[in-house]
Design a protein around this motif. Sequence first.
Motif, short mmCIF file in Angstrom:
data_model
loop_
_atom_site.label_atom_id
_atom_site.label_comp_id
_atom_site.label_asym_id
_atom_site.label_seq_id
_atom_site.Cartn_x
_atom_site.Cartn_y
_atom_site.Cartn_z
N PRO A 232 0.68 -1.22 -0.13
CA PRO A 232 -0.11 0.04 0.02
C PRO A 232 1.01 1.17 -0.01
O PRO A 232 1.93 1.35 0.74
CB PRO A 232 -0.68 -0.05 1.12
CG PRO A 232 -1.15 -1.40 1.42
CD PRO A 232 0.30 -2.15 1.09
N ALA A 233 0.36 2.33 -0.61
CA ALA A 233 1.26 3.44 -0.94
C ALA A 233 1.59 4.32 0.32
O ALA A 233 2.64 4.99 0.35
CB ALA A 233 0.40 4.51 -1.93
N ASN A 234 0.63 4.07 1.38
CA ASN A 234 0.76 5.03 2.60
C ASN A 234 1.72 4.05 3.60
O ASN A 234 1.61 4.37 4.82
CB ASN A 234 -0.45 5.29 3.36
CG ASN A 234 -1.27 4.03 3.69
OD1 ASN A 234 -0.99 3.02 3.29
ND2 ASN A 234 -2.15 3.97 4.57
N ALA A 235 2.50 2.88 3.19
CA ALA A 235 3.43 2.31 4.11
C ALA A 235 4.31 3.38 4.99
O ALA A 235 4.81 4.50 4.32
CB ALA A 235 4.26 1.23 3.35
N GLN A 236 4.45 3.13 5.96
CA GLN A 236 5.25 3.91 6.95
C GLN A 236 6.13 3.45 8.09
O GLN A 236 5.90 2.32 8.50
CB GLN A 236 4.09 5.09 7.46
CG GLN A 236 3.10 4.49 8.45
CD GLN A 236 2.09 5.36 9.15
OE1 GLN A 236 1.61 6.15 8.31
NE2 GLN A 236 1.55 5.28 10.25
N GLU A 237 6.75 4.23 8.67
CA GLU A 237 7.49 3.77 9.93
C GLU A 237 6.52 3.12 11.04
O GLU A 237 5.44 3.58 11.34
CB GLU A 237 8.42 4.89 10.54
CG GLU A 237 9.08 4.43 11.99
CD GLU A 237 9.53 5.67 12.61
OE1 GLU A 237 10.03 5.35 13.89
OE2 GLU A 237 9.45 6.85 12.23
N GLY A 238 7.18 1.95 11.75
CA GLY A 238 6.18 1.19 12.64
C GLY A 238 5.37 0.20 12.01
O GLY A 238 4.79 -0.65 12.79
N ASP A 239 5.06 0.11 10.70
CA ASP A 239 4.32 -0.94 10.03
C ASP A 239 5.22 -2.14 9.80
O ASP A 239 6.26 -2.09 10.07
CB ASP A 239 3.95 -0.28 8.77
CG ASP A 239 2.86 0.68 8.50
OD1 ASP A 239 2.23 0.87 9.44
OD2 ASP A 239 2.54 1.18 7.50
N TRP A 240 4.50 -3.10 9.86
CA TRP A 240 4.90 -4.43 9.64
C TRP A 240 5.10 -5.02 8.43
O TRP A 240 3.76 -4.95 7.74
CB TRP A 240 4.64 -5.50 10.61
CG TRP A 240 5.13 -5.17 12.10
CD1 TRP A 240 4.54 -4.33 13.02
CD2 TRP A 240 6.13 -5.67 12.62
NE1 TRP A 240 5.11 -4.43 14.15
CE2 TRP A 240 6.25 -5.37 14.01
CE3 TRP A 240 7.19 -6.85 12.33
CZ2 TRP A 240 7.10 -5.60 14.78
CZ3 TRP A 240 7.95 -7.06 13.20
CH2 TRP A 240 8.17 -6.42 14.59
N VAL A 241 6.04 -5.38 7.82
CA VAL A 241 5.95 -6.10 6.41
C VAL A 241 5.94 -7.36 6.42
O VAL A 241 6.97 -8.20 7.09
CB VAL A 241 7.01 -5.54 5.58
CG1 VAL A 241 6.80 -6.30 4.16
CG2 VAL A 241 6.92 -3.95 5.15
N GLU A 242 4.90 -8.23 5.96
CA GLU A 242 4.89 -9.53 5.85
C GLU A 242 5.31 -10.17 4.65
O GLU A 242 4.85 -10.07 3.48
CB GLU A 242 3.58 -10.36 6.19
CG GLU A 242 3.52 -11.84 6.18
CD GLU A 242 2.13 -12.30 6.19
OE1 GLU A 242 2.23 -13.55 6.35
OE2 GLU A 242 1.06 -11.65 6.34
N VAL A 243 6.75 -10.93 4.69
CA VAL A 243 7.43 -11.26 3.30
C VAL A 243 6.97 -12.67 3.20
O VAL A 243 7.37 -13.42 3.92
CB VAL A 243 8.96 -11.06 3.39
CG1 VAL A 243 9.25 -11.58 1.89
CG2 VAL A 243 9.11 -9.61 3.43
N ILE A 244 6.23 -13.06 2.17
CA ILE A 244 5.60 -14.33 2.06
C ILE A 244 6.53 -15.32 1.23
O ILE A 244 6.87 -14.79 0.19
CB ILE A 244 4.16 -14.39 1.68
CG1 ILE A 244 3.16 -13.45 2.46
CG2 ILE A 244 3.50 -15.50 1.51
CD1 ILE A 244 2.09 -13.11 1.95
#
Length: 398
Positions: A358-370
Amino acid sequence: MAHALQSERSRRRVNAYRRALYHGAPLYHSVAEIIGDVADDDSVHVIRPNVIAERARTFVAGSPGEVLFAVKANPHPAVLQTIWEAGVRGFDVASMGEIELVHSLFPTARMCFMHPIKSRQSIRRAYALGVRDYAFDHIDELTKIVEETGGAKDLGLFLRLSPRSSGAAYALAGKFGATVMEAQLLMEKARPLCDRLGLTFHVGSQCMIPEDYASAIAIAAELISVTGVKVDMLDVGGGYPVTYPGMTPPPLQDYFDAIEAAVKKEGLTHLSLALEPGRALVADGGATLARIEMRRDQMLYLNDGVYGSLFDAGTPRWRFSTRLWRDGKLVEGDEEAFGFFGPTCDSIDRMEGPFMLPANAQEGDWVEVIGLGAYGLTMTTQFNGFHQGPIVALIDNL
């Protein structure tokens, strides 16, 4: 000081380890639960046993030969236990560490020491632990095996060939494997020294062309015909692919069909047949949760990278599917292409992607790499003191 740091690390994880365990890994039922328990600087390695079990059962049911799981793909005990419970009884092992791990979990398992180059100490120790099958591709290695097993009469020896391969994302030719000319002499040398003689090969990792297996089997058949040497076993190796973004292989059944058809065509149905899946059993059953520490335009600085579980995303530049989590909830919306930087101070700790988030990814978010169940956890180092995060099990419906 070191003890104090370790105590603090243990304290921060106490909530996770009060949970029920799945073969030693804290058990969760949602990604949100995992994120809610995380209070550490490192990423989280997620094992999905239900997915691994399903993949393993499918492979065992369809395989035209014995299944030997390639332990190097993911040696975590929870993964090995899941595969065992799904019906796999054999293991392709490459080191004493792998042999001792498998033996400690499954004393009756068949282990095949398929690394073509082994130390004398490891050969001796492996034989003492019940390993009887060994690979070789050079006369010196053959000599080592015979000497360090005391000239044992119950050996199974696999001569590794170097096949031609055109469809592998990772070509494995060049380091291991005997040429056709070398193989003829080695077969003649090995036959009197063993109880069972086999031929083996590896067409390369993430092989996209099923016919590569048929071509390698034809080479093995020609060698048997030319030399007249009695052969008992054929191990067609690993390389069975999975789907990643930008890489969509043929169905797994096409590989089984190609192998079975080639064995019949070449008149090798009397040989015991083995396959060595690794990635195919575990890739879809693993993921990494990595936190965004900073965003700089379209580059996200994560707390995992190429020195951690994202090696394949950085070095061969494979793309992986990704999802974004914020405050325990899945973030949706218009997506953009991002690249990643890992947490270390090394500038090659970079993953180009593109990874769609999502374009609004920001600090503190978690990215799940599948899709990191294969060679994710296995490749992790502790460079710069990172990548020491927890390993958890997740039973969910994806």
